[in-house]
Design an enzyme around this catalytic site. Structure first.
Site, short mmCIF file in Angstrom:
data_model
loop_
_atom_site.label_atom_id
_atom_site.label_comp_id
_atom_site.label_asym_id
_atom_site.label_seq_id
_atom_site.Cartn_x
_atom_site.Cartn_y
_atom_site.Cartn_z
N GLU A 1 39.18 32.33 42.83
CA GLU A 1 37.75 33.13 42.22
C GLU A 1 37.97 34.53 42.04
O GLU A 1 38.27 35.10 43.07
CB GLU A 1 36.65 32.37 42.92
CG GLU A 1 35.44 31.95 42.15
CD GLU A 1 35.82 30.93 41.04
OE1 GLU A 1 36.20 31.09 39.73
OE2 GLU A 1 35.74 29.70 41.44
N THR B 1 39.99 36.26 40.78
CA THR B 1 41.52 36.73 40.89
C THR B 1 42.12 36.97 39.35
O THR B 1 43.14 37.75 39.48
CB THR B 1 42.47 35.53 41.61
OG1 THR B 1 42.18 34.43 41.06
CG2 THR B 1 42.07 35.69 43.02
N GLY C 1 24.49 27.21 31.51
CA GLY C 1 24.31 28.13 32.73
C GLY C 1 24.64 27.50 34.11
O GLY C 1 24.47 28.13 35.11
N ALA C 2 25.80 26.44 34.02
CA ALA C 2 26.15 26.00 35.34
C ALA C 2 27.44 26.63 35.77
O ALA C 2 27.77 26.05 36.72
CB ALA C 2 26.07 24.40 35.05
N GLY C 3 27.91 27.53 34.97
CA GLY C 3 29.17 28.17 35.38
C GLY C 3 30.43 27.21 35.14
O GLY C 3 31.41 27.24 35.81
N LEU C 4 30.20 26.31 34.05
CA LEU C 4 31.47 25.16 33.72
C LEU C 4 31.93 25.63 32.38
O LEU C 4 32.54 24.72 31.79
CB LEU C 4 30.79 23.86 33.86
CG LEU C 4 30.34 23.61 35.01
CD1 LEU C 4 29.67 21.89 34.99
CD2 LEU C 4 31.36 23.57 36.21
N SER D 1 30.80 28.56 26.99
CA SER D 1 31.21 29.51 26.21
C SER D 1 32.61 29.67 25.67
O SER D 1 33.01 29.57 24.68
CB SER D 1 30.53 31.04 26.43
OG SER D 1 31.22 31.44 27.68
N ASP E 1 38.99 30.75 31.94
CA ASP E 1 38.19 29.59 31.31
C ASP E 1 38.78 29.51 30.09
O ASP E 1 38.71 28.06 29.74
CB ASP E 1 36.86 30.28 31.13
CG ASP E 1 36.12 30.73 32.45
OD1 ASP E 1 36.66 30.45 33.72
OD2 ASP E 1 35.15 31.42 32.37
N TYR F 1 28.69 40.83 36.97
CA TYR F 1 30.14 40.52 36.96
C TYR F 1 30.96 41.89 36.63
O TYR F 1 32.14 41.90 37.02
CB TYR F 1 30.43 39.55 35.92
CG TYR F 1 31.62 39.04 35.69
CD1 TYR F 1 32.13 37.93 36.34
CD2 TYR F 1 32.54 39.65 34.88
CE1 TYR F 1 33.55 37.41 36.08
CE2 TYR F 1 33.83 39.08 34.86
CZ TYR F 1 34.36 38.14 35.36
OH TYR F 1 35.73 37.54 35.05
C1 GLA Z 1 34.13 33.66 34.89
C2 GLA Z 1 34.96 34.30 34.07
C3 GLA Z 1 36.48 33.99 34.56
C4 GLA Z 1 36.65 34.25 36.16
C5 GLA Z 1 35.49 33.75 36.78
C6 GLA Z 1 35.83 33.88 38.20
O1 GLA Z 1 34.19 32.28 35.07
O2 GLA Z 1 35.13 33.96 32.81
O3 GLA Z 1 37.42 34.74 33.79
O4 GLA Z 1 37.05 35.63 36.23
O5 GLA Z 1 34.34 33.97 36.51
O6 GLA Z 1 37.04 33.34 38.81
#
Ligand code: GLA
Length: 389
Positions: A34, A36, A125-128, A131, A175, A225
């Site tokens: 994460e 990285t 908005g769940a970080g999955l 987008s 992502d 971020y």
């Molecule tokens: C988001 C970003 C990714 C990555 C993660 C953290 O999902 O879009 O590029 O940096 O955060 O690992």
């Protein structure tokens, strides 16, 4: 699986014609690695079977028309190929518009507009990575519709460019790469410095990947971020006075320890420490998985969470609580916050026999302590973006 017939019916109702093609792009979960990906390190994500479906039809004028079945109240949103500027009021359509803009930056102009209807099942908005899925979906649907020659890796890069230079989030490539390149029942071991990758089969035997949505929406993350990314750039610049490196993840932990004092700032040192150690953990974790050592893999996941909580500070009390609950249940191999952070989901690897106990513990403690409900999903790992019909 989405109700494709309902999508087609809606397409005909809204746009008065039949679509030319149906496409899918998945969301992703990152197992480890994460923050990285913008530090030249390794990541280990997999594509989910949750994702976004899109119906597309080529038009003969220069108009793009968009409709989302997730936001039907917004109606049809329009944009012109002659005005591809970011517009806050254009909400989700900035992502597909941004992809067309990013193609233009690569000197690829599409000859006409298109109608595009989408429907998705990625929790927002769940970080999955909804987008990223939308960017890759648009790239693929438009590529095929207009006979363009982008590779799947190109589509991932176009998605990242959209995110970075059109929407203003300085994200890495993870992502979009996972959404474009995923493979069922495998995770992708990606070296983000070289864009070199291999697939690692997820042989978890009697365990499952479990996602727990904290329901803390991470919508205000972009400034935090971008600040992390800035701090890593600052750490790199200072470390370069002592070492011939191009990225933070060029350093092994021992090398970092030997020269870290040159950074001279405790917060920036902790950010860099996270990146260096997380990369090391990721490479080790993949080795563990290849050797079938799920236990050791899970311990590295736990260490990743602690580093994100204490050094990188991209966790939040709710995801800390979810990880804490998971760690207390026998049969949970590992649990950590996943994705950009500041809310969203944890990812856990849990023995089949322990999933019930984990769910019961979350039920008993999470809402009581946070006032929010958590949603738990057993994840299935699917293929990357593709044409369905
Ligand atoms: C988001 C970003 C990714 C990555 C993660 C953290 O999902 O879009 O590029 O940096 O955060 O690992």
């Amino acid at each position: 699986m989405m109700d494709i017939n309902a999508m087609k019916k809606k397409f005909a109702d809204v746009f008065g014609a039949q679509p030319d093609g149906l496409y899918f792009a998945p969301g992703r979960v990152n197992l480890i690695g994460e923050h990285t990906d913008y530090n030249g390190g390794h990541v280990f994500p997999c594509a989910l079977t949750f994702g976004i479906y899109g119906l597309i039809r080529r038009r003969s004028d220069r108009t793009m028309r968009f409709f989302s079945m997730n936001y039907p109240e917004a109606g049809v949103l329009e944009a012109s190929l002659d005005n591809l500027a970011y517009d806050k009021a254009a909400s989700w359509t900035n992502y597909p518009k941004g992809v067309i803009w990013a193609m233009g930056q690569k000197e690829v102009q599409i000859p006409s507009g298109f109608d595009f209807l989408i429907d998705g099942d990625i929790p927002a908005g769940a970080g999955l990575s909804s987008s990223a899925a939308l960017e890759v979906l648009t790239g693929l649907a438009v590529r095929d519709t207009f006979g363009l020659s982008f590779s799947m890796t190109d589509l991932a890069l176009l998605g990242q460019k959209t995110e970075n230079d059109f929407c203003g989030l300085s994200s890495g490539i993870m992502d979009q790469f996972a959404s474009a390149m995923g493979r069922a029942n495998s995770a992708i071991f990606l070296d983000t410095a070289k864009l070199a990758y291999s697939y690692v089969p997820l042989m978890l035997k009697h365990a499952q990947i479990v996602l727990t949505n904290s329901n803390v929406k991470h919508s205000l993350v972009s400034s935090a971020y971008n600040e992390r990314r800035q701090q890593c750039a600052e750490a790199l610049a200072r470390l370069q006075a002592k070492a011939d490196i191009r990225t933070l993840c060029d350093l092994k932990p021992e090398q970092f320890e030997a020269i870290k004092d040159v950074i001279g700032d405790p917060v920036i040192t902790r950010r860099a420490k996270h990146a260096v150690y997380e990369d090391d953990r990721t490479v080790k974790a993949v080795e563990c998985l290849k050797k079938d050592d799920i236990k050791a893999f899970g311990q590295l996941m736990n260490a990743s969470h602690i580093s994100l909580r204490d050094d990188y500070e991209t966790s939040c009390p709710e995801t800390d609580l979810l990880a804490q609950i998971a760690w207390s249940i026998p049969g949970v191999y590992g649990s950590r916050i996943t994705g950009g952070g500041f809310g969203g989901c944890t990812v856990s690897i849990i023995d089949n026999d322990a999933i019930g106990a984990y769910e019961a513990a979350v039920d008993a403690q999470y809402e009581k302590q946070t006032g929010k409900k958590a949603d738990i999903y057993v994840a299935s790992v699917g293929d990357g973006a593709h044409r369905i019909e």
